[in-house]
Design a protein around this motif. Structure first.
Motif, PDB file in Angstrom:
ATOM      1  N   THR A  59     -12.079  -2.132  -8.986  1.00 50.73           N
ATOM      2  CA  THR A  59     -10.798  -1.883  -8.304  1.00 50.73           C
ATOM      3  C   THR A  59     -10.152  -3.213  -7.930  1.00 50.73           C
ATOM      4  O   THR A  59     -10.805  -4.261  -7.947  1.00 50.73           O
ATOM      5  CB  THR A  59     -10.998  -1.112  -6.968  1.00 50.73           C
ATOM      6  OG1 THR A  59     -11.768  -1.930  -6.084  1.00 50.73           O
ATOM      7  CG2 THR A  59     -11.683   0.223  -7.153  1.00 50.73           C
ATOM      8  N   GLY A  60      -8.901  -3.137  -7.511  1.00 49.09           N
ATOM      9  CA  GLY A  60      -8.223  -4.328  -6.996  1.00 49.09           C
ATOM     10  C   GLY A  60      -8.858  -4.801  -5.699  1.00 49.09           C
ATOM     11  O   GLY A  60      -8.886  -6.003  -5.419  1.00 49.09           O
ATOM     12  N   THR A  61      -9.334  -3.865  -4.904  1.00 47.27           N
ATOM     13  CA  THR A  61     -10.003  -4.233  -3.648  1.00 47.27           C
ATOM     14  C   THR A  61     -11.271  -5.032  -3.943  1.00 47.27           C
ATOM     15  O   THR A  61     -11.541  -6.057  -3.309  1.00 47.27           O
ATOM     16  CB  THR A  61     -10.342  -2.953  -2.847  1.00 47.27           C
ATOM     17  OG1 THR A  61      -9.160  -2.158  -2.755  1.00 47.27           O
ATOM     18  CG2 THR A  61     -10.843  -3.296  -1.455  1.00 47.27           C
ATOM     19  N   LEU A  64     -10.336  -8.579  -4.911  1.00 48.80           N
ATOM     20  CA  LEU A  64     -10.093  -9.456  -3.754  1.00 48.80           C
ATOM     21  C   LEU A  64     -11.417  -9.860  -3.095  1.00 48.80           C
ATOM     22  O   LEU A  64     -11.663 -11.041  -2.806  1.00 48.80           O
ATOM     23  CB  LEU A  64      -9.215  -8.737  -2.720  1.00 48.80           C
ATOM     24  CG  LEU A  64      -7.739  -8.560  -3.083  1.00 48.80           C
ATOM     25  CD1 LEU A  64      -7.091  -7.491  -2.193  1.00 48.80           C
ATOM     26  CD2 LEU A  64      -6.988  -9.883  -2.947  1.00 48.80           C
ATOM     27  N   SER A  85       1.305  -5.787   3.590  1.00 55.05           N
ATOM     28  CA  SER A  85       0.657  -5.577   2.293  1.00 55.05           C
ATOM     29  C   SER A  85      -0.069  -4.255   2.387  1.00 55.05           C
ATOM     30  O   SER A  85      -0.157  -3.661   3.466  1.00 55.05           O
ATOM     31  CB  SER A  85      -0.340  -6.700   1.980  1.00 55.05           C
ATOM     32  OG  SER A  85      -0.937  -6.491   0.700  1.00 55.05           O
ATOM     33  N   PHE A  86      -0.614  -3.805   1.254  1.00 57.51           N
ATOM     34  CA  PHE A  86      -1.512  -2.657   1.318  1.00 57.51           C
ATOM     35  C   PHE A  86      -2.733  -3.080   2.127  1.00 57.51           C
ATOM     36  O   PHE A  86      -3.164  -4.237   2.071  1.00 57.51           O
ATOM     37  CB  PHE A  86      -1.895  -2.221  -0.106  1.00 57.51           C
ATOM     38  CG  PHE A  86      -2.802  -1.024  -0.120  1.00 57.51           C
ATOM     39  CD1 PHE A  86      -2.440   0.154   0.518  1.00 57.51           C
ATOM     40  CD2 PHE A  86      -4.034  -1.078  -0.763  1.00 57.51           C
ATOM     41  CE1 PHE A  86      -3.286   1.256   0.514  1.00 57.51           C
ATOM     42  CE2 PHE A  86      -4.879   0.020  -0.774  1.00 57.51           C
ATOM     43  CZ  PHE A  86      -4.507   1.187  -0.134  1.00 57.51           C
ATOM     44  N   THR A  89      -5.771  -5.687   1.339  1.00 57.54           N
ATOM     45  CA  THR A  89      -5.758  -7.153   1.398  1.00 57.54           C
ATOM     46  C   THR A  89      -6.524  -7.629   2.639  1.00 57.54           C
ATOM     47  O   THR A  89      -7.410  -8.493   2.549  1.00 57.54           O
ATOM     48  CB  THR A  89      -4.308  -7.698   1.425  1.00 57.54           C
ATOM     49  OG1 THR A  89      -3.539  -7.029   0.428  1.00 57.54           O
ATOM     50  CG2 THR A  89      -4.281  -9.191   1.168  1.00 57.54           C
ATOM     51  N   LEU A 133       4.219  -9.201  -3.245  1.00 56.53           N
ATOM     52  CA  LEU A 133       4.555  -7.809  -2.956  1.00 56.53           C
ATOM     53  C   LEU A 133       5.783  -7.341  -3.731  1.00 56.53           C
ATOM     54  O   LEU A 133       6.723  -8.110  -3.934  1.00 56.53           O
ATOM     55  CB  LEU A 133       4.791  -7.658  -1.443  1.00 56.53           C
ATOM     56  CG  LEU A 133       4.606  -6.253  -0.890  1.00 56.53           C
ATOM     57  CD1 LEU A 133       3.154  -5.791  -0.988  1.00 56.53           C
ATOM     58  CD2 LEU A 133       5.060  -6.188   0.565  1.00 56.53           C
ATOM     59  N   ALA A 159      -1.842  -7.790  -7.212  1.00 59.96           N
ATOM     60  CA  ALA A 159      -2.016  -6.367  -7.533  1.00 59.96           C
ATOM     61  C   ALA A 159      -0.725  -5.710  -8.001  1.00 59.96           C
ATOM     62  O   ALA A 159      -0.751  -4.747  -8.756  1.00 59.96           O
ATOM     63  CB  ALA A 159      -2.556  -5.631  -6.309  1.00 59.96           C
ATOM     64  N   GLN A 160       0.428  -6.249  -7.531  1.00 59.35           N
ATOM     65  CA  GLN A 160       1.706  -5.613  -7.863  1.00 59.35           C
ATOM     66  C   GLN A 160       2.554  -6.486  -8.784  1.00 59.35           C
ATOM     67  O   GLN A 160       3.765  -6.253  -8.890  1.00 59.35           O
ATOM     68  CB  GLN A 160       2.480  -5.338  -6.558  1.00 59.35           C
ATOM     69  CG  GLN A 160       1.724  -4.448  -5.586  1.00 59.35           C
ATOM     70  CD  GLN A 160       2.567  -3.969  -4.415  1.00 59.35           C
ATOM     71  OE1 GLN A 160       3.736  -4.303  -4.306  1.00 59.35           O
ATOM     72  NE2 GLN A 160       1.966  -3.174  -3.548  1.00 59.35           N
ATOM     73  N   SER A 181      -4.918  -5.378  -9.470  1.00 55.89           N
ATOM     74  CA  SER A 181      -5.327  -3.970  -9.449  1.00 55.89           C
ATOM     75  C   SER A 181      -4.789  -3.296 -10.705  1.00 55.89           C
ATOM     76  O   SER A 181      -3.678  -3.604 -11.144  1.00 55.89           O
ATOM     77  CB  SER A 181      -4.725  -3.267  -8.223  1.00 55.89           C
ATOM     78  OG  SER A 181      -4.834  -1.857  -8.352  1.00 55.89           O
ATOM     79  N   TYR A 183      -4.845   0.140 -10.666  1.00 56.06           N
ATOM     80  CA  TYR A 183      -4.628   1.513 -10.200  1.00 56.06           C
ATOM     81  C   TYR A 183      -3.519   2.111 -11.088  1.00 56.06           C
ATOM     82  O   TYR A 183      -2.593   1.396 -11.488  1.00 56.06           O
ATOM     83  CB  TYR A 183      -4.222   1.482  -8.718  1.00 56.06           C
ATOM     84  CG  TYR A 183      -4.084   2.843  -8.118  1.00 56.06           C
ATOM     85  CD1 TYR A 183      -5.213   3.576  -7.765  1.00 56.06           C
ATOM     86  CD2 TYR A 183      -2.833   3.426  -7.932  1.00 56.06           C
ATOM     87  CE1 TYR A 183      -5.091   4.852  -7.228  1.00 56.06           C
ATOM     88  CE2 TYR A 183      -2.701   4.701  -7.396  1.00 56.06           C
ATOM     89  CZ  TYR A 183      -3.836   5.408  -7.056  1.00 56.06           C
ATOM     90  OH  TYR A 183      -3.716   6.674  -6.543  1.00 56.06           O
ATOM     91  N   GLU A 193      -9.442   4.018 -12.025  1.00 56.54           N
ATOM     92  CA  GLU A 193      -9.437   2.798 -11.204  1.00 56.54           C
ATOM     93  C   GLU A 193      -9.752   1.580 -12.071  1.00 56.54           C
ATOM     94  O   GLU A 193     -10.415   1.693 -13.109  1.00 56.54           O
ATOM     95  CB  GLU A 193     -10.511   2.891 -10.113  1.00 56.54           C
ATOM     96  CG  GLU A 193     -10.407   4.105  -9.205  1.00 56.54           C
ATOM     97  CD  GLU A 193      -9.449   3.924  -8.036  1.00 56.54           C
ATOM     98  OE1 GLU A 193      -8.808   2.859  -7.941  1.00 56.54           O
ATOM     99  OE2 GLU A 193      -9.334   4.872  -7.235  1.00 56.54           O
ATOM    100  N   TYR A 313       4.975  -0.789   3.303  1.00 55.66           N
ATOM    101  CA  TYR A 313       4.015   0.143   3.858  1.00 55.66           C
ATOM    102  C   TYR A 313       4.452   0.438   5.273  1.00 55.66           C
ATOM    103  O   TYR A 313       5.002  -0.441   5.930  1.00 55.66           O
ATOM    104  CB  TYR A 313       2.606  -0.471   3.811  1.00 55.66           C
ATOM    105  CG  TYR A 313       2.166  -0.677   2.374  1.00 55.66           C
ATOM    106  CD1 TYR A 313       1.554   0.354   1.680  1.00 55.66           C
ATOM    107  CD2 TYR A 313       2.443  -1.873   1.711  1.00 55.66           C
ATOM    108  CE1 TYR A 313       1.179   0.186   0.353  1.00 55.66           C
ATOM    109  CE2 TYR A 313       2.076  -2.039   0.380  1.00 55.66           C
ATOM    110  CZ  TYR A 313       1.453  -1.011  -0.288  1.00 55.66           C
ATOM    111  OH  TYR A 313       1.125  -1.169  -1.611  1.00 55.66           O
TER     112      TYR A 313
HETATM  113  C1  PLP Z   1      -0.961  -5.567  -2.720  1.00 54.20           C
HETATM  114  C2  PLP Z   1      -2.212  -4.798  -3.039  1.00 54.20           C
HETATM  115  N1  PLP Z   1      -3.405  -5.372  -2.829  1.00 54.20           N
HETATM  116  C3  PLP Z   1      -4.559  -4.747  -3.121  1.00 54.20           C
HETATM  117  C4  PLP Z   1      -4.569  -3.476  -3.670  1.00 54.20           C
HETATM  118  C5  PLP Z   1      -5.874  -2.798  -3.911  1.00 54.20           C
HETATM  119  O1  PLP Z   1      -6.052  -2.369  -5.220  1.00 54.20           O
HETATM  120  P1  PLP Z   1      -6.931  -1.074  -5.569  1.00 54.20           P
HETATM  121  O2  PLP Z   1      -6.197   0.128  -5.092  1.00 54.20           O
HETATM  122  O3  PLP Z   1      -7.062  -1.123  -7.063  1.00 54.20           O
HETATM  123  O4  PLP Z   1      -8.238  -1.230  -4.882  1.00 54.20           O
HETATM  124  C6  PLP Z   1      -3.352  -2.849  -3.941  1.00 54.20           C
HETATM  125  C7  PLP Z   1      -3.293  -1.523  -4.586  1.00 54.20           C
HETATM  126  O5  PLP Z   1      -2.967  -0.525  -4.067  1.00 54.20           O
HETATM  127  C8  PLP Z   1      -2.141  -3.515  -3.602  1.00 54.20           C
HETATM  128  O6  PLP Z   1      -0.949  -2.943  -3.815  1.00 54.20           O
END
Ligand code: PLP
Length: 370
Positions: A59-61, A64, A85-86, A89, A133, A159-160, A181, A183, A193, A313
């Motif tokens: 995943t993107g998480t 990171l 941010s989401f 981060t 972002l 991620a974006q 990411s 996603y 994912e 967000y």
């Molecule tokens: C800015 C940002 N960072 C991190 C993530 C985390 O990615 P993921 O959902 O693949 O874990 C996202 C995705 O939603 C994101 O938009």
């Protein structure tokens, strides 16, 4: 006319047969994890980003988190990132054992305010995570300048922003490492994912590859406690197929954004996010700002007329309950805290039609003026 927020069915359609053939190939070889598709996608993605190396993760998480660990970030360190941010981060910083420090965002671009970030540097600051972002790169010239002057590492949250550029920078090419990411709704989305780290430093990517595989230096030789964060062969195969269409999809997003901007610029009650000079955003999201007191009513009215919207967000990270113990309460990031109450994310996806953009603009302008 109904306008969805995204349309993932339309996006997948042209690649459907190729995806199915990729599935069949994996099934016929039985290499579900760690097949040749993984390295092949990693090489293609690193090249796309103008970087030298990439590692695919779950995943993107994870991207990171593993990148932070590979950059040597952990207990006792502080990591500065943008308040808007989401949640992932800030979450990844905390999961790495470090303390998130939230910087405010710039009023015009809503990206990290580098002056504010500079004010938050302490002797414990180890790393800065600019978040690109909505698909626009942060001011990487200034981020790198700040990082250099304090010996900090730079991790781009890309991620974006797959394919976005600003000046001489391209998402994923500039820093010690970048996290992406995949996603499904992202500009480059998996059929599930997915995530990746890019870096010009081979040792960072080697470390990430060990971290994603239970900290194994060799078979059954575990040199650190880590994760199972491998991305499977099928996802990598499908991502490589989709990567070939990414530039076309980003170009389409930019054209749609230009149409949105020409319809909405200068209209009373609607404010756009600035494109920074020299910036070529990839419009993961199309954001407008309206009067905070009317925002929810505007969204409801648009929804009633068949136009789907979202908010990215609603709560800046410094005000999330999970980070209350950090003591960065209300007023510590005033621009982020105000702007999140004004923002609406409008429909944006590569297969969107001009007529759909017009419909969204008609409904928005009628609603804002009502
Ligand atoms: C800015 C940002 N960072 C991190 C993530 C985390 O990615 P993921 O959902 O693949 O874990 C996202 C995705 O939603 C994101 O938009």
């Amino acid at each position: 006319m109904k306008v969805p927020f995204v349309d993932l069915v339309a996006w997948a359609k042209p690649s459907r047969e190729e995806y199915l053939a990729a599935f069949a190939q994996v099934i016929d070889t039985g290499s579900y994890v760690g097949g040749p598709q993984v390295g092949s996608f990693e090489a293609a993605f690193a090249k796309y980003c103008g970087s030298d190396h990439a590692a695919a993760v779950k995943t993107g998480t994870d991207a990171l988190l593993l990148a932070l660990r590979a950059l040597g970030v952990g207990q006792g360190h502080e990591v500065i990132t943008a308040a808007n941010s989401f949640f992932a981060t800030g979450e990844a910083i905390a999961l790495a054992g470090a303390t998130p420090v939230f910087a405010d965002v710039d009023e015009a671009t809503l990206l990290i305010d580098v002056d504010d970030a500079a004010r938050r540097v302490t002797p414990k600051t180890k790393c800065i995570i600019p978040v690109h972002l909505f698909g626009q790169l942060a001011d990487m010239d200034r981020v790198h300048q700040l990082a250099r002057s304090h010996g900090m590492r730079v991790l781009e949250d890309s991620a974006q922003a797959h394919g976005a550029t600003r000046g001489n920078w391209r998402a994923g090419s500039s820093a010690d490492a970048a996290a992406f990411s995949f996603y499904p709704t992202k500009n480059l989305g998996a059929l599930g994912e997915g995530g990746a780290i890019t870096s010009k430093d081979a040792s960072v990517i080697d470390h990430v590859k060990r971290l994603r595989d239970h900290g194994q230096a060799g078979r059954h030789d575990h040199v650190e406690v880590a994760y199972n964060a491998r991305l499977d062969s099928v996802q990598c195969a499908c991502l490589e197929i989709s990567l070939r269409r990414l530039d076309g999809a980003n170009a389409s997003r930019r054209e749609l954004a230009a149409q949105y901007r020409s319809r909405l610029a200068g209209k009373a009650g609607v404010r756009l996010v600035d494109e920074a000079p020299g910036s070529a955003p990839v419009y993961h999201l199309m954001i407008v700002r309206v009067d905070a007191a009317k925002r929810d009513a505007i969204r409801n009215a648009m929804g009633e007329q068949g136009v789907a919207t979202a908010i990215h967000y609603p709560t800046p990270m410094n005000l999330q309950k999970a980070f209350a113990h950090l003591g960065q309460g209300a007023g510590s990031c005033p621009v982020a805290e105000r702007s999140v109450r004004e923002m609406i994310s409008l429909p944006m996806f590569p297969d969107m039609t001009d007529a759909q953009v017009d419909r969204v603009c008609d409904v928005l302008l009628a609603t804002v003026g009502a």
